[in-house]
Design a protein around this motif. Structure first.
Motif, short mmCIF file in Angstrom:
data_model
loop_
_atom_site.label_atom_id
_atom_site.label_comp_id
_atom_site.label_asym_id
_atom_site.label_seq_id
_atom_site.Cartn_x
_atom_site.Cartn_y
_atom_site.Cartn_z
N ALA A 137 0.52 18.18 -32.33
CA ALA A 137 0.14 17.96 -33.67
C ALA A 137 -1.32 17.42 -33.66
O ALA A 137 -2.03 17.93 -34.18
N ASN A 138 -1.65 16.58 -32.54
CA ASN A 138 -3.02 15.79 -32.49
C ASN A 138 -3.99 16.74 -31.88
O ASN A 138 -5.21 16.30 -31.84
N LEU A 139 -3.63 17.56 -30.98
CA LEU A 139 -4.46 18.37 -30.26
C LEU A 139 -5.44 19.05 -30.68
O LEU A 139 -6.56 19.31 -30.35
N PRO A 140 -5.22 19.89 -31.79
CA PRO A 140 -6.46 20.52 -32.69
C PRO A 140 -7.67 19.41 -32.85
O PRO A 140 -8.67 19.77 -32.67
N MET A 141 -7.31 18.35 -33.50
CA MET A 141 -8.32 17.26 -33.82
C MET A 141 -8.68 16.73 -32.80
O MET A 141 -9.98 16.41 -32.35
N LEU A 142 -8.04 16.46 -31.43
CA LEU A 142 -8.65 15.89 -30.45
C LEU A 142 -9.61 16.89 -29.60
O LEU A 142 -10.55 16.64 -29.13
N ALA A 143 -9.67 18.11 -29.75
CA ALA A 143 -10.34 19.05 -29.33
C ALA A 143 -11.46 19.11 -29.65
O ALA A 143 -12.58 19.84 -29.22
N GLU A 144 -11.70 18.58 -30.88
CA GLU A 144 -13.21 18.69 -31.53
C GLU A 144 -14.08 17.68 -30.66
O GLU A 144 -15.47 17.84 -30.76
N PHE A 145 -13.31 16.97 -29.61
CA PHE A 145 -14.11 15.76 -29.00
C PHE A 145 -14.40 16.19 -27.62
O PHE A 145 -14.86 15.76 -26.93
N GLY A 146 -13.72 17.32 -27.31
CA GLY A 146 -13.94 18.08 -25.80
C GLY A 146 -12.63 18.65 -25.37
O GLY A 146 -11.70 18.79 -25.97
N SER A 147 -12.72 18.87 -24.10
CA SER A 147 -11.59 19.50 -23.65
C SER A 147 -10.13 18.52 -23.53
O SER A 147 -10.59 17.37 -23.58
N VAL A 148 -9.11 19.16 -23.75
CA VAL A 148 -8.04 18.18 -23.93
C VAL A 148 -6.68 18.62 -23.15
O VAL A 148 -6.61 19.89 -22.85
N VAL A 149 -6.08 17.80 -22.43
CA VAL A 149 -4.87 17.73 -21.58
C VAL A 149 -3.78 17.04 -22.25
O VAL A 149 -3.98 15.95 -22.65
N GLY A 150 -2.71 17.67 -22.56
CA GLY A 150 -1.62 17.03 -23.18
C GLY A 150 -0.44 17.03 -21.86
O GLY A 150 -0.03 17.75 -21.26
N VAL A 151 0.40 15.79 -21.80
CA VAL A 151 1.43 15.55 -20.96
C VAL A 151 2.86 15.15 -21.95
O VAL A 151 2.67 14.46 -22.86
N GLU A 152 3.75 16.10 -21.69
CA GLU A 152 4.92 15.67 -22.48
C GLU A 152 6.14 16.06 -21.68
O GLU A 152 6.27 17.12 -20.92
N PRO A 153 7.22 15.31 -21.56
CA PRO A 153 8.31 15.40 -20.88
C PRO A 153 9.37 16.20 -21.36
O PRO A 153 10.24 16.92 -20.70
N ASP A 154 9.26 16.44 -22.75
CA ASP A 154 10.43 17.12 -23.32
C ASP A 154 10.18 18.62 -23.31
O ASP A 154 9.08 19.08 -23.78
N SER A 155 10.87 19.43 -22.79
CA SER A 155 10.49 20.79 -22.69
C SER A 155 10.37 21.45 -24.05
O SER A 155 9.57 22.38 -24.31
#
Length: 109
Positions: free
Chosen positions: A48-66
Motif C-alpha cells: 500500500a505504501n509503494l505508490p507513494m514511495l515510488a514518487e521519491f525514486g525506485s523502490v524495493v519491497g521485502v516481504e516474508p508473507d507470500s
C-alpha cells in the motif's frame, strides 16, 4: 500477525483514514528531508505504501508473507523480494532510504 487480521487490513489500507493520513504524514517527512531513491521498504506487506514511495525514486519491497507479497505484486510497482533482511538482498544493493513501517513491533528479538 493473525491471517484474518491481515486479510481485513488488506481490504481497507488503500482508503481507510488511518492509512491515508499516515501516508500523508510520511510523504511530508520524506519531502522535508529531501529523500531520494532507491528506497527499501522492509516488510512492505501488500504494498500500500509503494505508490507513494515510488514518487521519491525506485523502490524495493521485502516481504516474508507470500500472500501479502502476491498482493503487492498486483500493484506492479518496484522490485519485490520474498523474505526477510538481511538474507534476501544482495550485498551490492544500496539504498538512499530504508523504511520499516509497522515492522519492528512484530519482531520477537
Amino acid at each position: 500477525m493473525d491471517r484474518s487480521l491481515r486479510d481485513s487490513l488488506a481490504l481497507v489500507e488503500d482508503s481507510h483514514w488511518w492509512f491515508v493520513g499516515r501516508r500523508r504524514i510520511l510523504r511530508a517527512l520524506l519531502e522535508r528531508h529531501e529523500v531520494e531513491g532507491p528506497l527499501l521498504e522492509v516488510g512492505c506487506g501488500t504494498g500500500a505504501n509503494l505508490p507513494m514511495l515510488a514518487e521519491f525514486g525506485s523502490v524495493v519491497g521485502v516481504e516474508p508473507d507470500s500472500l501479502d507479497l502476491s498482493r503487492a505484486q498486483e500493484r506492479g510497482i518496484g522490485r519485490l523480494v520474498q523474505g526477510a533482511l538481511p538474507h534476501q538482498l544482495h550485498v551490492d544493493d544500496q539504498f538512499g532510504t530504508v523504511l520499516a513501517l509497522d515492522v519492528i513491533e512484530h519482531v520477537d528479538d
